[in-house]
Design a protein around this motif. Structure first.
Motif, PDB file in Angstrom:
ATOM      1  N   MET A   1       0.834  -1.201   0.000  1.00 34.56           N
ATOM      2  CA  MET A   1       0.000   0.000   0.000  1.00 34.56           C
ATOM      3  C   MET A   1       0.872   1.256   0.000  1.00 34.56           C
ATOM      4  SD  MET A   1      -3.009   0.957   2.720  1.00 34.56           S
ATOM      5  CE  MET A   1      -3.786   2.564   2.718  1.00 34.56           C
ATOM      6  N   GLY A   2       1.967   1.215   0.718  1.00 39.77           N
ATOM      7  CA  GLY A   2       2.908   2.333   0.675  1.00 39.77           C
ATOM      8  C   GLY A   2       3.526   2.489  -0.696  1.00 39.77           C
ATOM      9  N   ALA A   3       3.840   1.368  -1.346  1.00 35.50           N
ATOM     10  CA  ALA A   3       4.419   1.424  -2.684  1.00 35.50           C
ATOM     11  C   ALA A   3       3.420   1.941  -3.709  1.00 35.50           C
ATOM     12  CB  ALA A   3       4.914   0.029  -3.096  1.00 35.50           C
ATOM     13  N   VAL A   4       2.137   1.658  -3.510  1.00 33.59           N
ATOM     14  CA  VAL A   4       1.107   2.154  -4.428  1.00 33.59           C
ATOM     15  C   VAL A   4       1.142   3.676  -4.486  1.00 33.59           C
ATOM     16  CG1 VAL A   4      -1.385   2.373  -4.777  1.00 33.59           C
ATOM     17  CG2 VAL A   4      -0.402   0.152  -4.237  1.00 33.59           C
ATOM     18  N   ALA A   5       1.293   4.316  -3.323  1.00 29.94           N
ATOM     19  CA  ALA A   5       1.343   5.778  -3.294  1.00 29.94           C
ATOM     20  C   ALA A   5       2.685   6.299  -3.790  1.00 29.94           C
ATOM     21  CB  ALA A   5       1.071   6.278  -1.879  1.00 29.94           C
ATOM     22  N   LYS A   6       3.784   5.756  -3.280  1.00 33.13           N
ATOM     23  CA  LYS A   6       5.105   6.274  -3.649  1.00 33.13           C
ATOM     24  C   LYS A   6       5.388   6.082  -5.125  1.00 33.13           C
ATOM     25  CE  LYS A   6       7.581   8.001  -0.212  1.00 33.13           C
ATOM     26  NZ  LYS A   6       6.423   8.395   0.592  1.00 33.13           N
ATOM     27  N   SER A   7       5.020   4.935  -5.682  1.00 33.62           N
ATOM     28  CA  SER A   7       5.310   4.649  -7.080  1.00 33.62           C
ATOM     29  C   SER A   7       4.110   4.899  -7.991  1.00 33.62           C
ATOM     30  CB  SER A   7       5.805   3.200  -7.232  1.00 33.62           C
ATOM     31  OG  SER A   7       7.069   3.048  -6.619  1.00 33.62           O
ATOM     32  N   ALA A   8       3.160   5.690  -7.513  1.00 37.38           N
ATOM     33  CA  ALA A   8       2.054   6.200  -8.333  1.00 37.38           C
ATOM     34  C   ALA A   8       1.317   5.093  -9.082  1.00 37.38           C
ATOM     35  CB  ALA A   8       2.573   7.241  -9.316  1.00 37.38           C
ATOM     36  N   GLN A   9       0.944   4.036  -8.351  1.00 41.85           N
ATOM     37  CA  GLN A   9       0.119   3.006  -8.959  1.00 41.85           C
ATOM     38  C   GLN A   9      -1.340   3.462  -8.953  1.00 41.85           C
ATOM     39  OE1 GLN A   9       1.857  -0.127 -10.243  1.00 41.85           O
ATOM     40  NE2 GLN A   9       3.106   1.721 -10.101  1.00 41.85           N
ATOM     41  N   VAL A  10      -2.133   2.907  -9.849  1.00 39.95           N
ATOM     42  CA  VAL A  10      -3.498   3.384 -10.035  1.00 39.95           C
ATOM     43  C   VAL A  10      -4.258   3.341  -8.709  1.00 39.95           C
ATOM     44  CG1 VAL A  10      -4.421   1.100 -10.665  1.00 39.95           C
ATOM     45  CG2 VAL A  10      -5.524   3.178 -11.537  1.00 39.95           C
ATOM     46  N   GLY A  11      -4.950   4.421  -8.411  1.00 41.53           N
ATOM     47  CA  GLY A  11      -5.656   4.575  -7.155  1.00 41.53           C
ATOM     48  C   GLY A  11      -5.068   5.668  -6.298  1.00 41.53           C
ATOM     49  N   LEU A  12      -3.733   5.767  -6.251  1.00 40.35           N
ATOM     50  CA  LEU A  12      -3.041   6.832  -5.514  1.00 40.35           C
ATOM     51  C   LEU A  12      -1.981   7.446  -6.428  1.00 40.35           C
ATOM     52  CD1 LEU A  12      -2.606   5.128  -2.015  1.00 40.35           C
ATOM     53  CD2 LEU A  12      -4.178   6.981  -2.588  1.00 40.35           C
ATOM     54  N   HIS A  13      -2.377   7.748  -7.645  1.00 43.20           N
ATOM     55  CA  HIS A  13      -1.411   8.141  -8.669  1.00 43.20           C
ATOM     56  C   HIS A  13      -1.464   9.604  -9.071  1.00 43.20           C
ATOM     57  CE1 HIS A  13      -5.174   7.366 -10.836  1.00 43.20           C
ATOM     58  NE2 HIS A  13      -4.750   8.257 -11.711  1.00 43.20           N
ATOM     59  N   SER A  14      -2.573  10.282  -8.828  1.00 47.87           N
ATOM     60  CA  SER A  14      -2.755  11.595  -9.457  1.00 47.87           C
ATOM     61  C   SER A  14      -1.796  12.651  -8.931  1.00 47.87           C
ATOM     62  CB  SER A  14      -4.200  12.063  -9.295  1.00 47.87           C
ATOM     63  OG  SER A  14      -4.556  12.159  -7.934  1.00 47.87           O
ATOM     64  N   TRP A  15      -1.199  12.434  -7.753  1.00 47.17           N
ATOM     65  CA  TRP A  15      -0.228  13.401  -7.240  1.00 47.17           C
ATOM     66  C   TRP A  15       0.969  13.521  -8.178  1.00 47.17           C
ATOM     67  CZ3 TRP A  15       4.866  12.376  -6.422  1.00 47.17           C
ATOM     68  CH2 TRP A  15       5.255  11.032  -6.333  1.00 47.17           C
ATOM     69  N   LEU A  16       1.344  12.418  -8.823  1.00 46.60           N
ATOM     70  CA  LEU A  16       2.537  12.415  -9.664  1.00 46.60           C
ATOM     71  C   LEU A  16       2.386  13.368 -10.844  1.00 46.60           C
ATOM     72  CD1 LEU A  16       5.310  11.070 -10.185  1.00 46.60           C
ATOM     73  CD2 LEU A  16       4.126   9.412 -11.617  1.00 46.60           C
ATOM     74  N   ILE A  17       1.192  13.461 -11.404  1.00 49.55           N
ATOM     75  CA  ILE A  17       0.976  14.328 -12.551  1.00 49.55           C
ATOM     76  C   ILE A  17       0.967  15.789 -12.114  1.00 49.55           C
ATOM     77  CG2 ILE A  17      -0.487  14.691 -14.559  1.00 49.55           C
ATOM     78  CD1 ILE A  17       0.727  11.816 -14.175  1.00 49.55           C
ATOM     79  N   ASP A  18       0.305  16.069 -10.993  1.00 55.60           N
ATOM     80  CA  ASP A  18       0.270  17.445 -10.497  1.00 55.60           C
ATOM     81  C   ASP A  18       1.630  17.907 -10.004  1.00 55.60           C
ATOM     82  OD1 ASP A  18      -2.355  17.406 -11.103  1.00 55.60           O
ATOM     83  OD2 ASP A  18      -3.106  17.343  -9.054  1.00 55.60           O
ATOM     84  N   ALA A  19       2.539  16.965  -9.731  1.00 51.72           N
ATOM     85  CA  ALA A  19       3.887  17.334  -9.297  1.00 51.72           C
ATOM     86  C   ALA A  19       4.649  18.104 -10.365  1.00 51.72           C
ATOM     87  CB  ALA A  19       4.674  16.080  -8.901  1.00 51.72           C
ATOM     88  N   MET A  20       4.103  18.174 -11.583  1.00 50.35           N
ATOM     89  CA  MET A  20       4.737  18.944 -12.651  1.00 50.35           C
ATOM     90  C   MET A  20       4.720  20.446 -12.375  1.00 50.35           C
ATOM     91  SD  MET A  20       5.814  16.657 -14.671  1.00 50.35           S
ATOM     92  CE  MET A  20       6.043  15.775 -13.143  1.00 50.35           C
ATOM     93  N   GLU A  21       4.019  20.860 -11.310  1.00 53.06           N
ATOM     94  CA  GLU A  21       4.007  22.277 -10.941  1.00 53.06           C
ATOM     95  C   GLU A  21       5.363  22.734 -10.426  1.00 53.06           C
ATOM     96  OE1 GLU A  21       1.791  24.525 -11.416  1.00 53.06           O
ATOM     97  OE2 GLU A  21       0.282  23.185 -12.247  1.00 53.06           O
ATOM     98  N   GLY A  22       6.203  21.799 -10.007  1.00 56.59           N
ATOM     99  CA  GLY A  22       7.539  22.161  -9.557  1.00 56.59           C
ATOM    100  C   GLY A  22       8.456  22.454 -10.735  1.00 56.59           C
ATOM    101  N   PRO A  23       9.629  23.012 -10.486  1.00 57.77           N
ATOM    102  CA  PRO A  23      10.602  23.240 -11.569  1.00 57.77           C
ATOM    103  C   PRO A  23      10.952  21.937 -12.280  1.00 57.77           C
ATOM    104  CG  PRO A  23      11.267  24.381  -9.560  1.00 57.77           C
ATOM    105  CD  PRO A  23      10.119  23.496  -9.186  1.00 57.77           C
ATOM    106  N   THR A  24      11.307  22.028 -13.559  1.00 58.08           N
ATOM    107  CA  THR A  24      11.590  20.832 -14.359  1.00 58.08           C
ATOM    108  C   THR A  24      12.684  19.941 -13.762  1.00 58.08           C
ATOM    109  OG1 THR A  24      10.824  21.914 -16.370  1.00 58.08           O
ATOM    110  CG2 THR A  24      12.290  20.041 -16.639  1.00 58.08           C
ATOM    111  N   PRO A  25      13.776  20.484 -13.205  1.00 61.73           N
ATOM    112  CA  PRO A  25      14.757  19.583 -12.578  1.00 61.73           C
ATOM    113  C   PRO A  25      14.143  18.731 -11.469  1.00 61.73           C
ATOM    114  CG  PRO A  25      15.709  21.763 -12.886  1.00 61.73           C
ATOM    115  CD  PRO A  25      14.261  21.881 -13.221  1.00 61.73           C
ATOM    116  N   VAL A  26      13.177  19.274 -10.759  1.00 60.49           N
ATOM    117  CA  VAL A  26      12.489  18.498  -9.721  1.00 60.49           C
ATOM    118  C   VAL A  26      11.724  17.338 -10.355  1.00 60.49           C
ATOM    119  CG1 VAL A  26      10.716  18.578  -7.929  1.00 60.49           C
ATOM    120  CG2 VAL A  26      12.288  20.498  -8.224  1.00 60.49           C
ATOM    121  N   SER A  27      11.042  17.634 -11.462  1.00 59.51           N
ATOM    122  CA  SER A  27      10.300  16.585 -12.165  1.00 59.51           C
ATOM    123  C   SER A  27      11.237  15.460 -12.582  1.00 59.51           C
ATOM    124  CB  SER A  27       9.597  17.172 -13.392  1.00 59.51           C
ATOM    125  OG  SER A  27       8.755  18.243 -13.027  1.00 59.51           O
ATOM    126  N   ALA A  28      12.397  15.827 -13.109  1.00 62.51           N
ATOM    127  CA  ALA A  28      13.361  14.817 -13.553  1.00 62.51           C
ATOM    128  C   ALA A  28      13.838  13.963 -12.387  1.00 62.51           C
ATOM    129  CB  ALA A  28      14.541  15.498 -14.240  1.00 62.51           C
TER     130      ALA A  28
END
Length: 643
Positions: free
Chosen positions: A228-255
């Motif tokens: 369950m922890g891995a589902v969130a950390k590794s953006a598996q379906v169900g707890l994944h949408s944070w990963l896409i919104d994380a694009m609000e940070g600077p591009t080096p952060v995204s990388a």
């Protein structure tokens, strides 16, 4: 040497963060870059000594927690799995640090940014070198905290605030399950260090425990809660949408988040705990289904997006699905192989996208680009290389690792393995299509930006191009160079005891022994080429075709464009009801009951009696004399009554 692979980024972070105003912008950048470069060079030496020479070891630093017979030392575990992760984390982080010197040149808070990057790297290094579950949890929470700070680096933007909070909350949901999993592990094994737990797994594999009124297999429960922890950390379906919104940070952060830290933590954790998952077929099947479903869902959404960073972000989510279902079919070595190659080409894609954004005056919509290939040729070539590796085209890094993941799923011979293989095949075609859709809309055709933007398009400075070139070399060569070690003939001598694969679960070994027919081997490449050709026809030959399909299949297109309505459904059926419930509890429970009968009631009573007492102070002498007489009469009466 072991300490030099872990602690220099922490030292660089402290110096850049606390002394940045004295050493200046350039000094903060140089010291933070030096820290991760030193760690990267040391990791190369450790890779040779531990993985190639077989000198695995654990270095105990000090006793961290000691209570009665319970002892949890702070120790650094160095085996093949650890040193592979050290190579990926430190080399990608070094490239991101150096790239940030040019990308963040105009930002006034460069020391803080560099400090956060280095501390993020250190947290990931602590995670991958952990020797017990508590230390693993420390690194786990460390990368979660740093992701919040980096996503919200431009905190003046409301969208960045929202994205950071979303990432933090969704990861806390997963971490709650992760913490419960650690509790179950301690209940089962009375220990938290990996060595003791792994050695005792066969003896408790069938032991039942009572959980929420049910009798369940203890090991399976522990694995599912940890996953369950891995589902969130590794953006598996169900707890994944944070990963896409994380694009609000600077591009080096995204990388950094997408290629080397944070999202890879879940895959690493499942691989590290292979001695537990191997004895829990149910948990492994769940991992496989989650991974395959995640890969497919992300690829379908990526087909419809227009933000250059979000498209690449969905490709990350999709590739994480590949890694997860590889772990689910006991191909842990193939999963880490794909994690390694993915780290190079995904960092390359993000840094190249950042170069495009830098050239286009911060524009990220690929519909407003076009005609750039002559103006930024180095970035163009880099994106070509990254896209070829991502699509799994032969001779590029992604081809060797992705094909092995798919073949291992087929060779597993289980229903969930077959499910993963076919969804993985469909995903491979979709991935190639949206990768070339991005490439063609960004660099080819007529320019769609206004003349003012096009007049200022320029290639990135050398300090940004050098890390991109290094990553491009990794995206070309890493798969071929490492194939034999990770999944080829030399895999047994390479991995040794770092991961456990039971003999009847060895799907990679089955691939090597010819369990996969030729058509299943060639199919991933065929569908990838079909995806590339399809994208070329749609966006270079019959340019009206995408619009026709969008109009004809509008409900499907809207469903995918709106991310399967995931956020909308979560808001409507989970977030909003919880807010209504919380407001009700606040108003009725806290406001009326607790506050009304407690502090607010006392305050009201004090005010009431105070107002009455104030009236006694009228200011007239005869009032006070009358009060004194009354007092004397009452006093004499009291003495008389009491004799």
């Amino acid at each position: 040497m072991e300490l030099a692979a872990v602690f220099p980024p922490l030292l660089g972070s402290i110096i850049a963060g606390f002394f940045g105003r004295w050493i200046g912008f350039r000094g903060a950048q140089l010291v933070s870059c030096a820290g991760v470069v030193i760690a990267a060079l040391t990791s190369v030496w450790l890779f040779n000594d531990v993985a190639l020479q077989g000198h695995a070891r654990t270095v105990e630093l000090f006793t961290w927690i000691k209570s009665g017979s319970f002892n949890a030392p702070w120790a650094l575990r160095f085996d093949t799995l650890t040193v592979v992760m050290l190579i990926v984390v430190t080399f990608v982080s070094s490239c991101v640090h150096i790239y940030s010197i040019g990308y963040m040149e105009k930002d006034p808070y460069k020391p803080r940014f560099q400090s956060y990057l280095s501390l993020f790297t250190f947290a990931m290094l602590m995670l991958v070198t952990s020797d017990n579950f508590i230390q693993l949890f420390f690194g786990w929470e460390g990368v979660g905290l740093m992701s919040y700070l980096l996503i919200n680096f431009w905190y003046h933007k409301a969208s960045a605030n929202d994205a950071a909070i979303k990432a933090f909350i969704q990861n806390r949901i997963g971490d709650f399950g992760f913490a419960l999993g650690i509790f179950v592990v301690f209940y089962l094994f009375h220990a938290v260090d990996f060595g003791t737990v792994f050695a005792a797994v066969p003896g408790v594999a069938a032991r039942p425990i009572h959980f929420l009124g049910f009798e369940v297999n203890g090991l399976t429960l522990a694995c599912l809660l940890l996953f369950m922890g891995a589902v969130a950390k590794s953006a598996q379906v169900g707890l994944h949408s944070w990963l896409i919104d994380a694009m609000e940070g600077p591009t080096p952060v995204s990388a950094l988040i997408h290629a080397a830290t944070m999202v890879t933590a879940g895959v690493f954790m499942v691989a590290r705990l292979s001695p537990m998952f191997e004895f829990s077929p149910t948990a492994s099947a769940v991992v496989t289904v989650f991974g395959a479903t995640t890969a497919f869902v992300a690829a379908t959404i990526g087909m419809t997006q227009f933000d250059i960073k979000r498209i690449i972000a969905y490709s990350t989510m999709s590739q994480l699905g590949y890694m997860m279902f590889a772990c689910g079919v006991s191909a842990y070595n193939a999963a880490i192989f794909h994690l390694m190659t993915h780290g190079f080409f995904k960092a390359l894609l993000f840094l190249s996208a950042g170069s495009v954004i830098h050239a286009m005056s911060d524009e990220q919509d690929i519909r407003k680009m076009g005609g750039l290939w002559k103006l930024i040729p180095v970035t163009y070539v880099a994106l070509w290389i990254g896209s070829l590796a991502l699509a799994g085209i032969p001779l590029f890094a992604g081809y060797f690792s992705k094909d092995m993941v798919l073949e291992a799923a087929y060779a597993a011979g289980t229903p969930v393995g077959t499910y993963a293989y076919w969804l993985g095949i469909v995903t491979a075609g979709l991935t190639a299509f949206y990768s070339w859709r991005l490439l063609l809309l960004t660099f080819h055709g007529k320019p769609r930006a206004d003349h003012h933007v096009m007049d200022h398009v320029h290639e990135s400075p050398l300090v940004m191009l050098l890390p991109i070139s290094f990553l491009a070399a990794g995206a070309v060569c890493a798969g071929l160079l490492a194939y034999s070690w990770f999944v080829g003939d030399g895999r047994l001598g390479f991995w040794r005891d770092a991961v456990l694969i039971l003999p009847n679960h060895d799907s990679v070994g089955a691939v090597q022994h010819g369990a996969v027919p030729e058509w299943a081997e060639y199919l991933p490449t065929v569908v990838a080429l079909a995806g590339i050709i399809g994208a070329y026809l749609c966006y270079m030959v019959w340019t009206g075709l995408p619009g026709f399909f969008c109009r004809t299949f509008r409900p499907i297109h809207q469903f995918l464009y709106n991310h399967w309505y995931y956020d909308i459904l979560v808001d409507r059926y989970i977030v909003e009801p919880l807010l209504v419930f919380a407001r009700g509890v606040w108003k009725l429970g806290n406001g009326t009951s607790l506050d009304g009968l407690g502090p607010r009631s006392l305050v009201g009573a004090t005010q009431f009696f105070g107002q009455k007492a104030v009236r006694l102070q009228s200011g007239y002498v005869f009032h006070y004399a009358f009060a004194m007489v009354i007092g004397v009469v009452l006093l004499v009466t009291w003495f008389y009554v009491n004799g």
